[in-house]
Write a protein that holds these residues in place. Sequence first.
Motif, PDB file in Angstrom:
ATOM      1  N   LEU A  81       0.878  -1.221  -0.058  1.00 52.25           N
ATOM      2  CA  LEU A  81       0.043   0.015   0.104  1.00 52.25           C
ATOM      3  C   LEU A  81       0.859   1.308   0.043  1.00 52.25           C
ATOM      4  O   LEU A  81       0.427   2.349   0.041  1.00 52.25           O
ATOM      5  CB  LEU A  81      -0.992   0.215   1.237  1.00 52.25           C
ATOM      6  CG  LEU A  81      -2.000  -0.988   1.182  1.00 52.25           C
ATOM      7  CD1 LEU A  81      -2.853  -0.922   2.454  1.00 52.25           C
ATOM      8  CD2 LEU A  81      -3.077  -0.867   0.045  1.00 52.25           C
TER       9      LEU A  81
ATOM     10  N   THR B 165      -3.442   7.802   0.745  1.00 48.47           N
ATOM     11  CA  THR B 165      -3.786   7.014   1.651  1.00 48.47           C
ATOM     12  C   THR B 165      -4.657   7.489   2.833  1.00 48.47           C
ATOM     13  O   THR B 165      -4.130   8.521   3.291  1.00 48.47           O
ATOM     14  CB  THR B 165      -2.907   5.559   2.155  1.00 48.47           C
ATOM     15  OG1 THR B 165      -1.793   6.439   2.629  1.00 48.47           O
ATOM     16  CG2 THR B 165      -2.423   4.945   1.131  1.00 48.47           C
TER      17      THR B 165
ATOM     18  N   VAL C 281      -7.168   0.696   6.329  1.00 48.44           N
ATOM     19  CA  VAL C 281      -6.544   1.771   5.545  1.00 48.44           C
ATOM     20  C   VAL C 281      -7.334   1.707   4.282  1.00 48.44           C
ATOM     21  O   VAL C 281      -7.372   0.547   3.762  1.00 48.44           O
ATOM     22  CB  VAL C 281      -5.031   1.401   5.183  1.00 48.44           C
ATOM     23  CG1 VAL C 281      -4.384   2.220   4.484  1.00 48.44           C
ATOM     24  CG2 VAL C 281      -4.410   1.512   6.727  1.00 48.44           C
TER      25      VAL C 281
ATOM     26  N   HIS D  17      -7.005   3.116   0.006  1.00 46.22           N
ATOM     27  CA  HIS D  17      -6.042   3.634  -0.768  1.00 46.22           C
ATOM     28  C   HIS D  17      -6.840   4.341  -1.900  1.00 46.22           C
ATOM     29  O   HIS D  17      -7.809   3.775  -2.298  1.00 46.22           O
ATOM     30  CB  HIS D  17      -5.222   2.570  -1.227  1.00 46.22           C
ATOM     31  CG  HIS D  17      -3.798   2.952  -1.785  1.00 46.22           C
ATOM     32  ND1 HIS D  17      -3.986   3.417  -3.141  1.00 46.22           N
ATOM     33  CD2 HIS D  17      -2.685   3.135  -1.348  1.00 46.22           C
ATOM     34  CE1 HIS D  17      -2.789   4.014  -3.567  1.00 46.22           C
ATOM     35  NE2 HIS D  17      -1.814   3.764  -2.627  1.00 46.22           N
TER      36      HIS D  17
END
Length: 334
Positions: free
Chosen positions: A242, A309, A322, A324
Amino acid sequence: MGKSASRESKSAKMEESLAEGRRVLEIEARAVEALVGRLDERFVKAVDVLVRCKGKVVVSGMGKSGLIGQKIAATLASTGTSSFFLHPAEGVHGDLGMLARRDVLVAISNSGETQELLQLLPFVKRLGIPVISMTGRMSSTLSKNSDVALDVSVQEEACPMGLAPTASTTATLALGDALAVALLQKREFKAEDFARFHPGGSLGRRLLVKVKDLMHADPEIPMVQGTVGGMAAMLEMTAKKLGMTTVVDQDGVLLGVITDGDVRRFIQRGTDLVNATAKELATANPKTIGPDELAAKAVEMMERFSITTLVVTEDGRTIQGVVHLHDLLKNGIV
């Protein structure tokens, strides 16, 4: 004809087209602007009639007026008002059964003398259906037989012959939008309500999809303790793919994030990456978002802060996931 003359001729034709285009737009802009000064208690009454409607709003018109009517009916329907379009010619040949006592009829005719539309009026009157007319002639038969008559007259059509409906249809469409939006506000129609009528396509996704629907959750969350070394943090970033990792304390509370950019800047400063801790590498107080926020809000935050992010937290401390930018793009949120 020489090349120079040919270029001049082409240029002259382009200027002629541009001048004509500007003329049309200026005429239509003036037609819409003129409506502003004409809005009065009749517009307010029309909105009130629509608000009180317990059935459906039925929009009707012939020809170009009918096409505008279809758009008005669609706008009303998409903003929470049950509405459909009735072709007046079809109406007098059997489709009048679509009308019911609790409905409201919005009748559109620039002349106010469209026979197919006028033939609906006796039936409509027998049912006690209120009529809101949109017409360019306030002295017309349609206007006189309406509960509310709205003036959509224009000084001139953009058509140089004054024949093709141009400025008049633009004015009618604009007034239809004004009615729909005023009605929307009167009913306190919200974005969530709008989303229910637009579940498909990018609009529906922007209004319905939440951050928790797209975020990376356990075990996909990149996470390291603040005490681990910089190389361990880089390995975690590489493994989770990521381009970042969250940094937490021993209780799992968010301390910060490390991004690819943070690592590059750390190296450029000549600092020893091997002996640095994740906490030293991390950017403290990273941008966060709640899991129940709309994904569209995540896009807006990413654009505003130039990041790719966001850490998803319930309280700014406990990590839920998280999200993105690539996930938002892939799901059509942008």
